[in-house]
Design a protein around this motif. Sequence first.
Motif, short mmCIF file in Angstrom:
data_model
loop_
_atom_site.label_atom_id
_atom_site.label_comp_id
_atom_site.label_asym_id
_atom_site.label_seq_id
_atom_site.Cartn_x
_atom_site.Cartn_y
_atom_site.Cartn_z
N LEU A 163 33.75 -72.53 123.84
CA LEU A 163 34.01 -72.50 125.28
C LEU A 163 32.74 -72.15 126.06
N VAL A 164 31.99 -71.18 125.55
CA VAL A 164 30.74 -70.81 126.22
C VAL A 164 29.82 -72.02 126.30
N LEU A 173 33.25 -58.13 125.90
CA LEU A 173 33.84 -58.19 127.23
C LEU A 173 32.84 -58.07 128.38
N PRO A 174 31.90 -57.11 128.34
CA PRO A 174 30.95 -57.01 129.47
C PRO A 174 30.15 -58.30 129.68
N MET A 175 29.67 -58.91 128.59
CA MET A 175 28.91 -60.14 128.73
C MET A 175 29.81 -61.30 129.14
N ALA A 176 31.06 -61.31 128.64
CA ALA A 176 32.00 -62.36 129.04
C ALA A 176 32.20 -62.35 130.55
N ARG A 177 32.30 -61.17 131.11
CA ARG A 177 32.49 -61.06 132.56
C ARG A 177 31.26 -61.56 133.31
N ARG A 178 30.07 -61.23 132.79
CA ARG A 178 28.85 -61.70 133.46
C ARG A 178 28.73 -63.22 133.36
N MET A 179 29.12 -63.77 132.19
CA MET A 179 29.10 -65.22 132.03
C MET A 179 30.06 -65.90 132.99
N ASP A 180 31.24 -65.32 133.15
CA ASP A 180 32.22 -65.89 134.08
C ASP A 180 31.63 -65.99 135.49
N THR A 181 30.87 -64.97 135.88
CA THR A 181 30.26 -64.98 137.21
C THR A 181 29.17 -66.03 137.32
N VAL A 182 28.29 -66.06 136.31
CA VAL A 182 27.15 -66.99 136.33
C VAL A 182 27.62 -68.44 136.24
N LEU A 183 28.62 -68.68 135.38
CA LEU A 183 29.09 -70.05 135.12
C LEU A 183 30.27 -70.45 136.01
N ILE A 236 26.26 -66.68 119.82
CA ILE A 236 27.62 -66.65 120.38
C ILE A 236 28.22 -68.04 120.35
N GLU A 237 27.46 -69.04 120.79
CA GLU A 237 27.99 -70.41 120.85
C GLU A 237 28.30 -70.94 119.45
N GLN A 238 27.56 -70.51 118.45
CA GLN A 238 27.80 -70.97 117.08
C GLN A 238 28.87 -70.16 116.35
N GLY A 239 29.43 -69.14 117.03
CA GLY A 239 30.48 -68.35 116.43
C GLY A 239 30.00 -67.34 115.43
N ARG A 240 28.69 -67.06 115.42
CA ARG A 240 28.14 -66.08 114.48
C ARG A 240 28.11 -64.69 115.07
N ARG A 241 28.30 -64.58 116.36
CA ARG A 241 28.26 -63.28 117.04
C ARG A 241 29.40 -63.23 118.04
N ALA A 242 30.09 -62.09 118.06
CA ALA A 242 31.22 -61.95 118.97
C ALA A 242 30.76 -61.88 120.42
N LEU A 243 31.47 -62.57 121.29
CA LEU A 243 31.25 -62.42 122.73
C LEU A 243 32.03 -61.19 123.16
#
Length: 261
Positions: free
Chosen positions: A7-8, A45-55, A36-43
């Motif tokens: 999704l990212v 919550l804090p970064m998910a929220r920042r990504m939601d804002t940026v994207l 994160i995009e390759q599924g090797r590292r967990a996304l």
Amino acid sequence: MKLVGALVARFRVASEMTQRQLAEQLCAQPETIASIEQGRRALLLPMARRMDTVLDTKRALETAVENMPEVDLIPAWAEEYLDLEREALSLSWFENQVLPGLLQTESYARAVFRSKVPVISGEDIETQVSSRVERQAILHRKTPPTTSFVISEAILLDRLGGGEVFGKALRHLRTCADVPGIALQVMPFGQQTHAALDGPFILLETPDYQRLAYTETQRGGRIISDPDEVSILAQKYAMLRTQALNTEETKALLDRLLGEL
């Protein structure tokens, strides 16, 4: 994790951004976004929220992370801390039982993982030792974090792994005490007051100047972001530094212990 990572990647491409551009917007490393995009590292919550804002994803990533299966969330605390440590501007670390991971030799780290109960396999031990040693590269990068360690004298008198392992660990610790940017202090025996009787903790500052803390228990750890809680731990650490031996006194103690080997 793979679904969230996909999704990212899709949202990023839809926003016509490269991994590097997204990383810059998030004050992160491009390698972090790729993992994160390759599924090797967990996304997390804090970064998910920042990504939601940026994207501009209308909280889609936040919702996805909050509804991940528990099996994917179990390693998230450790993964989040390692991400923060890797990019931290500063670290302040108190330990009372074992040398901080960033100061451990390979043989000392191996002794730590061999002490785990239940016992873990030799292969898993070597994987974790390698990972721990690799983390220490942040202390020697071109612009290292400003790092302070306060450790209990009890750690220096323990013989984890045996005499040879202890000797190497002590010599390495003395070398680290002279590394620019590292302040090493020992909390000596015989103190009438001690600001951190509740146990070890780590304070850190992120590239966007957020102050966080990390604590561990027997069965896991947690990131502390609440400003009031972080402030309390910062007060404890400031008091610890006044109660501990200063850096020169600490070097003298290490020299004396090395002379007794």
